[in-house]
Every structure is written in C-alpha cells, then in structure tokens.
Design an enzyme around this catalytic site. Structure first.
Site, mmCIF file in Angstrom:
data_model
loop_
_atom_site.group_PDB
_atom_site.id
_atom_site.type_symbol
_atom_site.label_atom_id
_atom_site.label_comp_id
_atom_site.label_asym_id
_atom_site.label_seq_id
_atom_site.Cartn_x
_atom_site.Cartn_y
_atom_site.Cartn_z
ATOM 1 N N LYS A 115 0.810 -1.215 0.000
ATOM 2 C CA LYS A 115 0.000 0.000 0.000
ATOM 3 C C LYS A 115 0.846 1.269 0.000
ATOM 4 C CE LYS A 115 -4.467 -1.539 1.573
ATOM 5 N NZ LYS A 115 -5.548 -1.416 2.549
ATOM 6 N N LYS A 201 -5.657 -10.681 -5.964
ATOM 7 C CA LYS A 201 -6.826 -11.069 -5.156
ATOM 8 C C LYS A 201 -8.008 -10.157 -5.476
ATOM 9 C CE LYS A 201 -6.085 -8.282 -1.095
ATOM 10 N NZ LYS A 201 -5.805 -8.044 0.263
ATOM 11 N N LYS A 204 -11.627 -4.600 -2.961
ATOM 12 C CA LYS A 204 -12.452 -3.401 -3.088
ATOM 13 C C LYS A 204 -11.715 -2.306 -3.838
ATOM 14 C CE LYS A 204 -13.674 -4.253 1.605
ATOM 15 N NZ LYS A 204 -14.003 -3.883 2.961
HETATM 16 P P1 TYM Z 1 -10.676 -6.309 4.811
HETATM 17 O O1 TYM Z 1 -11.698 -5.272 5.121
HETATM 18 O O2 TYM Z 1 -9.739 -6.034 3.689
HETATM 19 O O3 TYM Z 1 -11.379 -7.694 4.502
HETATM 20 C C1 TYM Z 1 -12.329 -8.288 5.384
HETATM 21 C C2 TYM Z 1 -12.136 -9.799 5.388
HETATM 22 O O4 TYM Z 1 -12.271 -10.326 4.068
HETATM 23 C C3 TYM Z 1 -11.151 -11.128 3.746
HETATM 24 N N1 TYM Z 1 -10.876 -10.994 2.297
HETATM 25 C C4 TYM Z 1 -10.692 -12.024 1.470
HETATM 26 N N2 TYM Z 1 -10.714 -13.362 1.671
HETATM 27 C C5 TYM Z 1 -10.501 -14.158 0.594
HETATM 28 N N3 TYM Z 1 -10.291 -13.663 -0.673
HETATM 29 C C6 TYM Z 1 -10.258 -12.335 -0.906
HETATM 30 N N4 TYM Z 1 -10.066 -11.875 -2.141
HETATM 31 C C7 TYM Z 1 -10.466 -11.447 0.192
HETATM 32 N N5 TYM Z 1 -10.508 -10.091 0.308
HETATM 33 C C8 TYM Z 1 -10.751 -9.834 1.607
HETATM 34 C C9 TYM Z 1 -10.014 -10.567 4.583
HETATM 35 O O5 TYM Z 1 -8.994 -11.509 4.764
HETATM 36 C C10 TYM Z 1 -10.738 -10.217 5.860
HETATM 37 O O6 TYM Z 1 -10.836 -11.341 6.701
HETATM 38 N N6 TYM Z 1 -7.233 -5.491 8.350
HETATM 39 C C11 TYM Z 1 -8.509 -6.144 8.078
HETATM 40 C C12 TYM Z 1 -9.633 -5.725 9.001
HETATM 41 C C13 TYM Z 1 -9.317 -5.905 10.439
HETATM 42 C C14 TYM Z 1 -9.281 -7.138 11.143
HETATM 43 C C15 TYM Z 1 -8.945 -6.777 12.490
HETATM 44 C C16 TYM Z 1 -9.504 -8.463 10.794
HETATM 45 C C17 TYM Z 1 -9.030 -4.918 11.312
HETATM 46 N N7 TYM Z 1 -8.795 -5.420 12.548
HETATM 47 C C18 TYM Z 1 -8.834 -7.748 13.471
HETATM 48 C C19 TYM Z 1 -9.369 -9.430 11.806
HETATM 49 C C20 TYM Z 1 -9.049 -9.075 13.121
HETATM 50 C C21 TYM Z 1 -8.939 -5.788 6.661
HETATM 51 O O7 TYM Z 1 -8.584 -4.759 6.143
HETATM 52 O O8 TYM Z 1 -9.851 -6.671 6.119
#
Ligand code: TYM
Length: 338
Positions: A115, A201, A204
């Site tokens: 990023k 992957k 968004k």
């Molecule tokens: P975020 O908002 O990017 O995504 C939310 C969840 O979706 C999963 N995910 C995917 N899984 C499989 N294939 C994909 N293409 C894909 N895109 C997204 C992510 O792995 C995630 O589980 N940093 C985290 C949010 C967060 C968090 C936490 C998660 C903040 N604090 C504490 C767990 C525990 C994030 O940006 O996820």
C-alpha cells in the site's frame, strides 16, 4: 472461546470478503454462541482512515456495511456487532502496544509494502502502525479464534508476536495479560482472486468493478461478470491436479465449490471435460441463487439508518464492557498510574 474479527467499511462487501471471512463469521456465530462462546464482529473504521478517504463516504459505508453483515446472517442479538470508533479502548490499547511492537516487524508487513509502494515518506503513520491497531482489536477481547482470509494471516502472526512479547516483558508466566489468537482460514476460499486476473486477489480497491462480484450486484450484472471472467481455452480437468498452472480456472471452480458447500473434487466430477461455455452459466446461476436473498435483505435494511445506528450503539456498549478488564490489566502491567 472468544471469536473476534473485523472488516473495513471502505466499499461494497464482495465475494472475496464473503467467502473468505463473513461466511465463517456466520458459521461460528451459529455454531458457538449456542454453546456459550462470544462473537465480536466490528467495522474497522479506525483502520479505514489510514488511507486517503472522504468523511461523508466513510459514514455512509459504515452504515451500509452493518446492513450487509446483518443481511449475510450476522445476528446482532447473538453476536456483538459494532464499530471501533465507538469503543475508545481499541485506540488506547494500540498506543500501549506501540511500546512493544518493533519497527522491524512492521517493516516486514506485505500490506504496508504494497500500500505504501515507493512513496513510503508520503504514507500515513497510521498505515505503518495499522497492524498494531489490528493486534489491539483482537487482544483487547482475549480472542481465541479470528476468522479471516489468507491476506490477514501475517497481521495475526504479528498480533501473536506482540502478545507474546508483552506477556514476557510485563506479566508473570502464570498470569499473562493477553491470549494468543489463532487465525481461522477457510481452506477453499482463503484467497478469492480477481475475475480479470488470476494472480491478483479480489479487492475493493481494484478500479475495475468487473474484477469482483458485489453483494449488491443484481442477477444480470452477476451473469455478465461471470461470462466476461478471464479463463483459458481448455475444458475443465477431471481432477484437482489438472488445475495446476490454471489460476483463473482454479478460482472459478473454488468459488463454485465453496458456494455450493462442496469441494473442488466433486465440482470436477460434475463438470470435468466441459468447457467454460457450460460451466460459467452454471456458476452464474448458483451465485445468483445464493446471493439474491442476501441482496434483497440488504436493500431493505440499508434504508433504516436509525435501526443501523442503534445496532452499532448497542454493540459498542457491550464491547466496551468486555474490553475494560484487559485494558485495565495492560495499563497496570506497564506501571501507568491512573
Ligand atoms: P478487509 O476489510 O480487507 O477484509 C475483510 C475480510 O475479508 C477477507 N478478504 C478475502 N478473503 C478471501 N479472498 C479475498 N479476495 C479477500 N478479500 C478480503 C479478509 O482476509 C478479511 O478477513 N485489516 C482487516 C480488518 C481488520 C481485522 C482486524 C480483521 C481490522 N482489525 C482484526 C481481523 C481481526 C482488513 O482490512 O480486512
């Protein structure tokens, strides 16, 4: 047993989020809350400000994401559903953990490298310390299980390192302050790929909406996106080994298997030898069938802002109560007088 996970409210919920994480959130809620476990699911709105953002969109996206999660099956009466911004303990604990996390650990994070890109000097400090806030998110509640997609695995390893070092440095062995959390990653949907590029992957932040299926997409849009999805000219193989070196085919078959609640081998027993001309319409139909009821609920729920705000308010109240003992213990362990 404490189950904790989060999602950034930065846009539509897409199929990667759903299959990689949210389906497991719902499954764990359904299975474990009945047996006395607590599930905490939150919107990582504090994480969302680590990248340039529009305040008005963040507020709207936060409410829309609540509606999306509820329509996918998160039940605010059984799970604690809230946003970080209403639980100050997340930001407080992050500061306390900033004393434990090491610059070297954060420098190795692939999300930071991706990023920030070449412009590290211009990246926000929040983007760099993002994984420390994520560690605080789970450690605050003594999480034992964290359902996430593969891309969050490294951040959770860091959370474990932070917990371990804090416990070593500031707690006695028989009374650790933090529990070490285990990531729960779905085997077939760990990493759902872009429909346009089997090496990226589904995300968004991809500028092309054709690269992802959104929860809000209508049936025609879903069919069109699957029809246009990148593939290769070969028919589907008879066995999973035949998907080696065919990332786009593997992705579509994986999506089908997860959505149908079966495995890749069974999908290939059914479709092996057939071309994408036959497989794609079947996949499109399956996605429409499974997603349409959720999309319909979502459209209804998103209209009632008062109800969505009330869900977050109530969830935050419960989360604050659960966070207090650990936060207090962390302050005390560090010798901070309050
Ligand atoms: P975020 O908002 O990017 O995504 C939310 C969840 O979706 C999963 N995910 C995917 N899984 C499989 N294939 C994909 N293409 C894909 N895109 C997204 C992510 O792995 C995630 O589980 N940093 C985290 C949010 C967060 C968090 C936490 C998660 C903040 N604090 C504490 C767990 C525990 C994030 O940006 O996820």
């Amino acid at each position: 047993m404490r189950i904790v996970s989060g999602i950034q409210p930065t846009g539509n919920l897409h199929l990667g989020n759903y299959l990689g994480a949210i389906r497991n959130w719902v499954g764990m809620q359904d299975e474990w809350t009945a047996k006395g476990a607590t599930c905490l699911y939150f919107l990582a709105d504090l994480h969302a400000i680590s990248m340039p953002h529009e305040p008005a969109s963040l507020a709207a996206n936060t409410r829309e994401m609540v509606a999306a999660l509820v329509s996918c099956g998160i039940d605010p009466d059984r799970s604690i559903l809230f946003n970080q911004a209403q639980v100050p303990a997340h930001a407080e604990l992050q500061w306390l953990l900033n004393g434990t996390a090491r610059m070297g650990w954060l420098n190795r994070m692939t999300q930071w490298k991706d990023k920030a890109g070449k412009n590290r000097e211009g990246a926000s400090v929040a983007l760099f310390t993002y994984p420390v806030l994520q560690a605080a998110d789970v450690l605050l509640y003594q999480a034992t299980h964290v359902p996430v997609g593969e891309d969050q695995k490294q951040h959770l390893e860091l959370a474990r390192d932070v917990a371990q070092k804090f416990n070593n440095d500031f707690a006695s062995e028989d009374a650790p302050v933090f529990t070490l959390p285990d990531p729960i990653i779905p085997p077939q949907a760990a990493r759902i790929m872009s429909l346009r590029d089997g090496s990226a992957k589904m995300s968004k932040s991809d500028p092309s909406d054709m690269s992802r299926i959104n929860l809000v997409d209508d049936a025609d849009t879903i069919m069109a996106k699957i029809k246009k999805a990148k593939t290769d000219p070969e028919p589907l193989p008879e066995t999973a080994e035949g998907l080696e070196g065919r990332p786009e085919a593997r992705n579509l078959v994986g999506i089908y298997a997860t959505m149908a609640g079966t495995d890749v081998a069974s999908v290939l027993t059914q479709f092996g030898g057939q071309g994408f001309g036959q497989f794609k319409p079947a996949l499109g139909d399956l996605l429409v069938e499974k997603l349409a009821p959720m999309a319909a609920r979502y459209r209804e729920l998103r209209e009632d802002q008062g109800a969505l705000d009330a869900i977050l308010r109530k969830g935050a109240e419960k989360a604050r109560a659960l966070a207090t003992p650990t936060l207090d213990a962390a302050y005390q362990a560090l010798g901070l007088v309050r």
